[in-house]
Design a protein around this motif. Structure first.
Motif, PDB file in Angstrom:
ATOM      1  N   THR A  45       0.834  -1.195   0.000  1.00 20.13           N
ATOM      2  CA  THR A  45       0.000   0.000   0.000  1.00 20.13           C
ATOM      3  C   THR A  45       0.870   1.247   0.000  1.00 20.13           C
ATOM      4  O   THR A  45       2.035   1.212   0.393  1.00 20.13           O
ATOM      5  N   ILE A  46       0.290   2.348  -0.451  1.00 14.41           N
ATOM      6  CA  ILE A  46       0.907   3.669  -0.334  1.00 14.41           C
ATOM      7  C   ILE A  46      -0.143   4.612   0.241  1.00 14.41           C
ATOM      8  O   ILE A  46      -1.252   4.724  -0.285  1.00 14.41           O
ATOM      9  N   SER A  47       0.214   5.268   1.330  1.00  8.44           N
ATOM     10  CA  SER A  47      -0.679   6.246   1.951  1.00  8.44           C
ATOM     11  C   SER A  47      -0.262   7.653   1.536  1.00  8.44           C
ATOM     12  O   SER A  47       0.920   7.917   1.302  1.00  8.44           O
ATOM     13  N   VAL A  48      -1.239   8.557   1.473  1.00  7.13           N
ATOM     14  CA  VAL A  48      -0.934   9.921   1.041  1.00  7.13           C
ATOM     15  C   VAL A  48      -1.519  10.951   2.017  1.00  7.13           C
ATOM     16  O   VAL A  48      -2.322  11.804   1.630  1.00  7.13           O
ATOM     17  N   PRO A  49      -1.131  10.895   3.291  1.00  2.64           N
ATOM     18  CA  PRO A  49      -1.635  11.892   4.238  1.00  2.64           C
ATOM     19  C   PRO A  49      -0.983  13.256   4.002  1.00  2.64           C
ATOM     20  O   PRO A  49       0.127  13.340   3.474  1.00  2.64           O
ATOM     21  N   ARG A  50      -1.678  14.305   4.355  1.00  3.21           N
ATOM     22  CA  ARG A  50      -1.059  15.628   4.345  1.00  3.21           C
ATOM     23  C   ARG A  50      -1.345  16.318   5.678  1.00  3.21           C
ATOM     24  O   ARG A  50      -2.265  15.931   6.402  1.00  3.21           O
ATOM     25  N   VAL A  51      -0.546  17.293   6.010  1.00  5.16           N
ATOM     26  CA  VAL A  51      -0.635  17.959   7.309  1.00  5.16           C
ATOM     27  C   VAL A  51      -2.038  18.522   7.506  1.00  5.16           C
ATOM     28  O   VAL A  51      -2.583  19.208   6.640  1.00  5.16           O
ATOM     29  N   ARG A  52      -2.611  18.203   8.658  1.00  2.67           N
ATOM     30  CA  ARG A  52      -3.936  18.687   9.014  1.00  2.67           C
ATOM     31  C   ARG A  52      -3.890  19.356  10.386  1.00  2.67           C
ATOM     32  O   ARG A  52      -2.961  19.154  11.166  1.00  2.67           O
ATOM     33  N   ARG A  53      -4.956  20.116  10.684  1.00  2.00           N
ATOM     34  CA  ARG A  53      -5.037  20.795  11.969  1.00  2.00           C
ATOM     35  C   ARG A  53      -5.065  19.776  13.106  1.00  2.00           C
ATOM     36  O   ARG A  53      -5.721  18.749  13.018  1.00  2.00           O
ATOM     37  N   ALA A  54      -4.329  20.061  14.159  1.00  2.00           N
ATOM     38  CA  ALA A  54      -4.310  19.241  15.368  1.00  2.00           C
ATOM     39  C   ALA A  54      -4.038  20.174  16.540  1.00  2.00           C
ATOM     40  O   ALA A  54      -3.869  21.389  16.362  1.00  2.00           O
ATOM     41  N   ASP A  55      -4.006  19.614  17.749  1.00  2.00           N
ATOM     42  CA  ASP A  55      -3.789  20.429  18.941  1.00  2.00           C
ATOM     43  C   ASP A  55      -2.454  21.160  18.833  1.00  2.00           C
ATOM     44  O   ASP A  55      -1.397  20.538  18.778  1.00  2.00           O
ATOM     45  N   GLY A  56      -2.504  22.475  18.766  1.00  2.00           N
ATOM     46  CA  GLY A  56      -1.286  23.268  18.690  1.00  2.00           C
ATOM     47  C   GLY A  56      -0.666  23.335  17.304  1.00  2.00           C
ATOM     48  O   GLY A  56       0.436  23.853  17.144  1.00  2.00           O
ATOM     49  N   ILE A  57      -1.352  22.804  16.291  1.00  2.00           N
ATOM     50  CA  ILE A  57      -0.795  22.778  14.941  1.00  2.00           C
ATOM     51  C   ILE A  57      -1.777  23.440  13.974  1.00  2.00           C
ATOM     52  O   ILE A  57      -2.945  23.066  13.916  1.00  2.00           O
ATOM     53  N   ASP A  58      -1.287  24.410  13.227  1.00  2.00           N
ATOM     54  CA  ASP A  58      -2.073  25.070  12.192  1.00  2.00           C
ATOM     55  C   ASP A  58      -1.410  24.804  10.856  1.00  2.00           C
ATOM     56  O   ASP A  58      -0.253  25.199  10.639  1.00  2.00           O
ATOM     57  N   PRO A  59      -2.102  24.124   9.930  1.00  2.00           N
ATOM     58  CA  PRO A  59      -1.494  23.817   8.626  1.00  2.00           C
ATOM     59  C   PRO A  59      -0.989  25.059   7.889  1.00  2.00           C
ATOM     60  O   PRO A  59      -0.064  24.967   7.076  1.00  2.00           O
ATOM     61  N   ALA A  60      -1.585  26.211   8.179  1.00  2.00           N
ATOM     62  CA  ALA A  60      -1.166  27.443   7.511  1.00  2.00           C
ATOM     63  C   ALA A  60       0.261  27.836   7.887  1.00  2.00           C
ATOM     64  O   ALA A  60       0.898  28.628   7.185  1.00  2.00           O
ATOM     65  N   ASP A  61       0.764  27.280   8.990  1.00  2.00           N
ATOM     66  CA  ASP A  61       2.124  27.597   9.420  1.00  2.00           C
ATOM     67  C   ASP A  61       3.180  26.827   8.631  1.00  2.00           C
ATOM     68  O   ASP A  61       4.378  27.088   8.779  1.00  2.00           O
ATOM     69  N   PHE A  62       2.751  25.862   7.814  1.00  2.00           N
ATOM     70  CA  PHE A  62       3.691  25.024   7.072  1.00  2.00           C
ATOM     71  C   PHE A  62       3.856  25.577   5.655  1.00  2.00           C
ATOM     72  O   PHE A  62       2.897  25.655   4.894  1.00  2.00           O
ATOM     73  N   ALA A  63       5.076  25.925   5.323  1.00  2.00           N
ATOM     74  CA  ALA A  63       5.340  26.568   4.032  1.00  2.00           C
ATOM     75  C   ALA A  63       5.146  25.630   2.856  1.00  2.00           C
ATOM     76  O   ALA A  63       4.952  26.076   1.723  1.00  2.00           O
ATOM     77  N   HIS A  64       5.195  24.313   3.112  1.00  2.00           N
ATOM     78  CA  HIS A  64       5.141  23.349   2.017  1.00  2.00           C
ATOM     79  C   HIS A  64       3.791  22.657   1.903  1.00  2.00           C
ATOM     80  O   HIS A  64       3.685  21.593   1.295  1.00  2.00           O
ATOM     81  N   GLY A  65       2.753  23.246   2.469  1.00  2.00           N
ATOM     82  CA  GLY A  65       1.433  22.656   2.359  1.00  2.00           C
ATOM     83  C   GLY A  65       0.978  22.566   0.908  1.00  2.00           C
ATOM     84  O   GLY A  65       1.400  23.372   0.062  1.00  2.00           O
ATOM     85  N   ILE A  66       0.146  21.580   0.601  1.00  2.00           N
ATOM     86  CA  ILE A  66      -0.321  21.398  -0.770  1.00  2.00           C
ATOM     87  C   ILE A  66      -1.832  21.582  -0.846  1.00  2.00           C
ATOM     88  O   ILE A  66      -2.560  21.230   0.080  1.00  2.00           O
ATOM     89  N   ASP A  67      -2.288  22.144  -1.959  1.00  2.00           N
ATOM     90  CA  ASP A  67      -3.718  22.376  -2.130  1.00  2.00           C
ATOM     91  C   ASP A  67      -4.393  21.129  -2.685  1.00  2.00           C
ATOM     92  O   ASP A  67      -3.748  20.130  -2.994  1.00  2.00           O
ATOM     93  N   ASP A  68      -5.717  21.207  -2.822  1.00  2.00           N
ATOM     94  CA  ASP A  68      -6.486  20.039  -3.242  1.00  2.00           C
ATOM     95  C   ASP A  68      -6.120  19.585  -4.654  1.00  2.00           C
ATOM     96  O   ASP A  68      -6.082  18.380  -4.939  1.00  2.00           O
ATOM     97  N   ALA A  69      -5.863  20.522  -5.550  1.00  2.00           N
ATOM     98  CA  ALA A  69      -5.522  20.159  -6.928  1.00  2.00           C
ATOM     99  C   ALA A  69      -4.189  19.421  -6.984  1.00  2.00           C
ATOM    100  O   ALA A  69      -4.044  18.421  -7.706  1.00  2.00           O
ATOM    101  N   THR A  70      -3.216  19.887  -6.201  1.00  2.00           N
ATOM    102  CA  THR A  70      -1.915  19.201  -6.158  1.00  2.00           C
ATOM    103  C   THR A  70      -2.055  17.827  -5.542  1.00  2.00           C
ATOM    104  O   THR A  70      -1.436  16.859  -5.999  1.00  2.00           O
ATOM    105  N   PHE A  71      -2.872  17.736  -4.507  1.00  2.00           N
ATOM    106  CA  PHE A  71      -3.106  16.441  -3.863  1.00  2.00           C
ATOM    107  C   PHE A  71      -3.688  15.446  -4.863  1.00  2.00           C
ATOM    108  O   PHE A  71      -3.278  14.285  -4.923  1.00  2.00           O
ATOM    109  N   ALA A  72      -4.636  15.896  -5.672  1.00  2.00           N
ATOM    110  CA  ALA A  72      -5.237  15.025  -6.689  1.00  2.00           C
ATOM    111  C   ALA A  72      -4.188  14.604  -7.718  1.00  2.00           C
ATOM    112  O   ALA A  72      -4.175  13.444  -8.159  1.00  2.00           O
ATOM    113  N   ARG A  73      -3.323  15.506  -8.105  1.00  2.00           N
ATOM    114  CA  ARG A  73      -2.253  15.178  -9.063  1.00  2.00           C
ATOM    115  C   ARG A  73      -1.333  14.100  -8.502  1.00  2.00           C
ATOM    116  O   ARG A  73      -0.935  13.170  -9.205  1.00  2.00           O
ATOM    117  N   ILE A  74      -0.993  14.226  -7.234  1.00  4.19           N
ATOM    118  CA  ILE A  74      -0.121  13.245  -6.591  1.00  4.19           C
ATOM    119  C   ILE A  74      -0.774  11.865  -6.617  1.00  4.19           C
ATOM    120  O   ILE A  74      -0.133  10.863  -6.964  1.00  4.19           O
TER     121      ILE A  74
END
Length: 244
Positions: A45-74
């Motif tokens: 299997t291959i999993s494709v998780p991406r950074v999501r909001r969690a306690d003390g974590i805001d995805p907006a703080d990550f410079a390398h976050g990917i949008d939905d279109a890029t996620f679909a391409r991957i």
């Protein structure tokens, strides 16, 4: 190292958003290529998780976050590059995103997931601070199963390959040749039938029974189809745990 130690099935995946996604994506495929070259068995299997909001974590703080279109391409590119592998998308992703990537080759999704310590034993509180990440798709399992069938998918709860010892090179040879379909398709119908009998809501059960009737006609082997029909009848009578 795991495969050197005798584990013959491994899964791969990177958490997209921690680093440059193109580099992570290339490394992921190189890892799959390496396992093929050295062990003759690529990732199960291959999993494709991406950074999501969690306690003390805001995805907006990550410079390398990917949008939905890029996620679909991957997802699409992984399916093209590693066509035999199962691709997993979790409830990190929303219903809309999951519906999009199901059409691009994703083959495994979760439903009704809980990510906190003890989350399946007791209801998760809104202020829960032990969650691994916040879930984006909060539907119940029944809702997810009903939705999948509406999309034309066959929800499968099958674990037959592991239980029959079809792992590693044994699984990979069946998968790459396409022969695994002779097991996966009827097993999906049998495990779906068990779910419908034991857990489904009336609406989901009605939709599922209709799907099973249709899909039985698509089982290529008359011999396998006849066995599947007998097993389905036995499940309706209360018996369980049939598999090909």
């Amino acid at each position: 190292r795991a495969m050197d130690g005798g584990i013959d099935d491994v899964g791969l995946g990177v958490l997209f958003g921690l680093g440059a996604w193109r580099r992570e994506f290339a490394a992921l495929l190189m890892h799959a290529e390496h396992l093929e070259a050295v062990h003759g068995v690529g990732p199960h299997t291959i999993s494709v998780p991406r950074v999501r909001r969690a306690d003390g974590i805001d995805p907006a703080d990550f410079a390398h976050g990917i949008d939905d279109a890029t996620f679909a391409r991957i997802c699409a590119c992984i399916r093209l590059a590693v066509p035999y592998t199962g691709m997993i998308v979790s409830t990190r992703e929303s219903r809309a995103v999951r519906e999009r990537v199901l059409g691009l080759g994703v083959s495994q999704i979760s439903g009704a997931s809980r990510t906190s310590v003890g989350g399946y034993a007791e209801p998760e509180a809104e202020e829960e601070n032990s969650r691994q990440f916040d879930v984006s798709d909060n539907r119940s399992l029944d809702e997810v199963v009903h939705w999948l069938m509406g999309l034309g998918c066959i929800p499968s709860f099958c674990t037959a390959c592991y239980r029959e010892g079809r792992t590693g090179d044994r699984f990979m040879s069946l998968c790459k040749s396409g022969q695994i379909q002779n097991c996966c398709h009827p097993n999906a119908l049998l495990t779906l039938k068990e779910y419908l009998e034991d857990y489904a809501s009336p609406a989901t059960r009605e939709r599922g029974e209709a799907l099973i009737r249709r899909e039985l006609e698509n089982v290529r082997s008359p011999h396998v189809r006849a066995i599947a029909q007998r097993h389905l009848a036995a499940i309706a009578e209360g018996r369980r745990d049939f598999r090909f």
